[in-house]
Design a protein around this motif. Sequence first.
Motif, PDB file in Angstrom:
ATOM      1  N   ARG A 110      43.944   8.767   9.854  1.00 31.74           N
ATOM      2  CA  ARG A 110      45.378   8.779  10.169  1.00 31.74           C
ATOM      3  C   ARG A 110      45.560   9.343  11.565  1.00 31.74           C
ATOM      4  NH1 ARG A 110      50.422   9.277   7.859  1.00 31.74           N
ATOM      5  NH2 ARG A 110      51.726  10.919   8.751  1.00 31.74           N
ATOM      6  N   SER A 149      48.182   5.120   9.453  1.00 28.94           N
ATOM      7  CA  SER A 149      46.943   5.367   8.720  1.00 28.94           C
ATOM      8  C   SER A 149      46.379   4.040   8.258  1.00 28.94           C
ATOM      9  CB  SER A 149      47.190   6.308   7.541  1.00 28.94           C
ATOM     10  OG  SER A 149      48.103   5.741   6.654  1.00 28.94           O
ATOM     11  N   SER A 208      53.215   7.757  13.364  1.00 26.00           N
ATOM     12  CA  SER A 208      51.807   7.866  13.001  1.00 26.00           C
ATOM     13  C   SER A 208      51.410   6.674  12.150  1.00 26.00           C
ATOM     14  CB  SER A 208      51.493   9.195  12.327  1.00 26.00           C
ATOM     15  OG  SER A 208      51.735   9.111  10.974  1.00 26.00           O
ATOM     16  N   GLU A 243      62.039   8.360  10.046  1.00 29.84           N
ATOM     17  CA  GLU A 243      62.152   8.467   8.585  1.00 29.84           C
ATOM     18  C   GLU A 243      61.613   7.228   7.869  1.00 29.84           C
ATOM     19  OE1 GLU A 243      64.614  11.397   7.285  1.00 29.84           O
ATOM     20  OE2 GLU A 243      63.208  11.766   8.942  1.00 29.84           O
ATOM     21  N   GLN A 244      61.285   6.191   8.639  1.00 29.01           N
ATOM     22  CA  GLN A 244      60.851   4.924   8.043  1.00 29.01           C
ATOM     23  C   GLN A 244      59.366   4.938   7.740  1.00 29.01           C
ATOM     24  OE1 GLN A 244      62.298   2.153   7.169  1.00 29.01           O
ATOM     25  NE2 GLN A 244      64.365   2.316   8.018  1.00 29.01           N
ATOM     26  N   ARG A 245      58.999   4.195   6.715  1.00 27.75           N
ATOM     27  CA  ARG A 245      57.593   4.052   6.365  1.00 27.75           C
ATOM     28  C   ARG A 245      57.360   2.624   5.881  1.00 27.75           C
ATOM     29  NH1 ARG A 245      53.536   7.611   5.355  1.00 27.75           N
ATOM     30  NH2 ARG A 245      52.095   6.872   3.744  1.00 27.75           N
ATOM     31  N   TRP A 246      56.348   1.962   6.451  1.00 22.78           N
ATOM     32  CA  TRP A 246      56.077   0.582   6.054  1.00 22.78           C
ATOM     33  C   TRP A 246      54.585   0.388   5.798  1.00 22.78           C
ATOM     34  CZ3 TRP A 246      58.700   0.663  11.094  1.00 22.78           C
ATOM     35  CH2 TRP A 246      60.077   0.442  11.010  1.00 22.78           C
ATOM     36  N   THR A 247      54.301  -0.537   4.869  1.00 18.76           N
ATOM     37  CA  THR A 247      52.938  -1.048   4.702  1.00 18.76           C
ATOM     38  C   THR A 247      52.845  -2.280   5.589  1.00 18.76           C
ATOM     39  OG1 THR A 247      52.795  -0.233   2.456  1.00 18.76           O
ATOM     40  CG2 THR A 247      51.332  -2.052   3.033  1.00 18.76           C
ATOM     41  N   GLN A 283      49.435   1.974   6.647  1.00 17.58           N
ATOM     42  CA  GLN A 283      50.802   2.479   6.549  1.00 17.58           C
ATOM     43  C   GLN A 283      51.185   2.995   7.915  1.00 17.58           C
ATOM     44  OE1 GLN A 283      52.376   3.300   3.295  1.00 17.58           O
ATOM     45  NE2 GLN A 283      50.774   1.919   2.533  1.00 17.58           N
ATOM     46  N   VAL A 284      52.421   2.726   8.306  1.00 12.94           N
ATOM     47  CA  VAL A 284      52.906   3.335   9.543  1.00 12.94           C
ATOM     48  C   VAL A 284      54.201   4.074   9.232  1.00 12.94           C
ATOM     49  CG1 VAL A 284      51.819   1.645  11.065  1.00 12.94           C
ATOM     50  CG2 VAL A 284      54.155   1.262  10.304  1.00 12.94           C
ATOM     51  N   SER A 285      54.414   5.178   9.936  1.00 10.68           N
ATOM     52  CA  SER A 285      55.697   5.839   9.792  1.00 10.68           C
ATOM     53  C   SER A 285      56.319   6.043  11.164  1.00 10.68           C
ATOM     54  CB  SER A 285      55.575   7.134   8.998  1.00 10.68           C
ATOM     55  OG  SER A 285      54.946   8.113   9.760  1.00 10.68           O
ATOM     56  N   PRO A 327      50.822  12.618  14.272  1.00  6.10           N
ATOM     57  CA  PRO A 327      52.203  12.236  14.588  1.00  6.10           C
ATOM     58  C   PRO A 327      52.524  12.588  16.033  1.00  6.10           C
ATOM     59  CG  PRO A 327      52.099  13.461  12.529  1.00  6.10           C
ATOM     60  CD  PRO A 327      50.736  13.565  13.165  1.00  6.10           C
TER      61      PRO A 327
END
Length: 374
Positions: free
Chosen positions: A297, A344, A342, A322-326, A317-319, A300
């Motif tokens: 990972r 991972s 960040s 506040e957003q997080r997506w695969t 996964q990226v963030s 940040p």
Amino acid sequence: MTANATPSPVRLQAVAGPGQPEPTPALEQLYRGFERELLVPLWTEISGLMPASPRSRAAPHLWRWQRLKALAAEAGRIVPVGRGGERRAIALANPSLGGRPYATPTLWAAIQYLMPGEHAPEHRHTQHAFRFVVEGEGVWTVVNGDPVRMARGDFLPQAAWNWHAHHNAASEPMAWIDGLDIPFAAYTESQFFEVGRHRISAAEQATPERSRSERLWGHPGLRPVSQPAALPATPLLAYRWADTDRALADQLALEDDGHAATLSPGHAAVRFSNPTTGGDVLPTIRAEMHRVRGGARTLPRREVGSSVYQVFEGTGQVSVGEQRWTVGRGDLFVVPTWQPFSASADEGGALDLFRFGDAPIFEALHAQRVQVDA
Ligand code: GTQ
Ligand code: FE2
């Protein structure tokens, strides 16, 4: 005010609040006077004008490659490419930027599509540009008459005011992404544009493996003595995937051998650079390729300035804020200014991320800041 005078666009409201003058009839009178004279006081505006840290109008947002590509392919079937429209390019419109074709406040990002045998006519402009190819091949971009092959993983910068046309010499359609500083140029009202030839010559439609620019400039650490010392933008027109891939693999292998080479554990990164200066490839655009080892990972990180990422390979996964997506191959997303980012990589395979951003603008203005949360 007379009945037919243009109403003032300035609207001021006397409201009670910390640091605000008491809302009295005299204050209302004063504010009407400001409105008539087109004046706005700092005390009602300061928090918006001078926030403690950058707040972006742009939102983090993700576009799925499969959906973009399907729509671009449909455009390929029904929208001709030629003079006037110039390019079959379809831009990402950040949902918080009013429907403008702007991925971020400074950057344009588009998918461009050419059918077999098609030509995009020659033109030049003061906006800086590049192409990046996530999959496919068969198109040559012809820059000042120099045909440059485009294939998966290649990064093709295209500095301002160079003539350029594209042609698809293959039997399959090809898609790629364009990055330009169109919104920055629009905001700063600094654009020039000229059309060139409708069709480039037969000789320029050649399909060489290597461009003239690569033969002259594409040798690591070796500069042609015949050429100017420092050019503001890179004269090298193609950065090939084989080189980028080896550079990233070597960084991770050095880390395995116990040497400091990566940005953080399991996170290798390279920046495309101007061989005449070692600086950014383009005056307004920074471009990089990142590789995150399977299971690793990135730290940040927040930066002044906005970026657009495209997943080149792998899943993870990226963030962003506040957003997080695969994410998976080809997906594009926006990282607005000063929002922590960040990524991972899923176990089992590396995650390769292409990134471009506007950092050179802020570095030139001594306004760049980076904060990494270790
Ligand atoms: O390929 O020359 O996406 O001029 C936007 C403007 C691509 C190009 C874009 C352009 C081009
Ligand atoms: Fe162009």
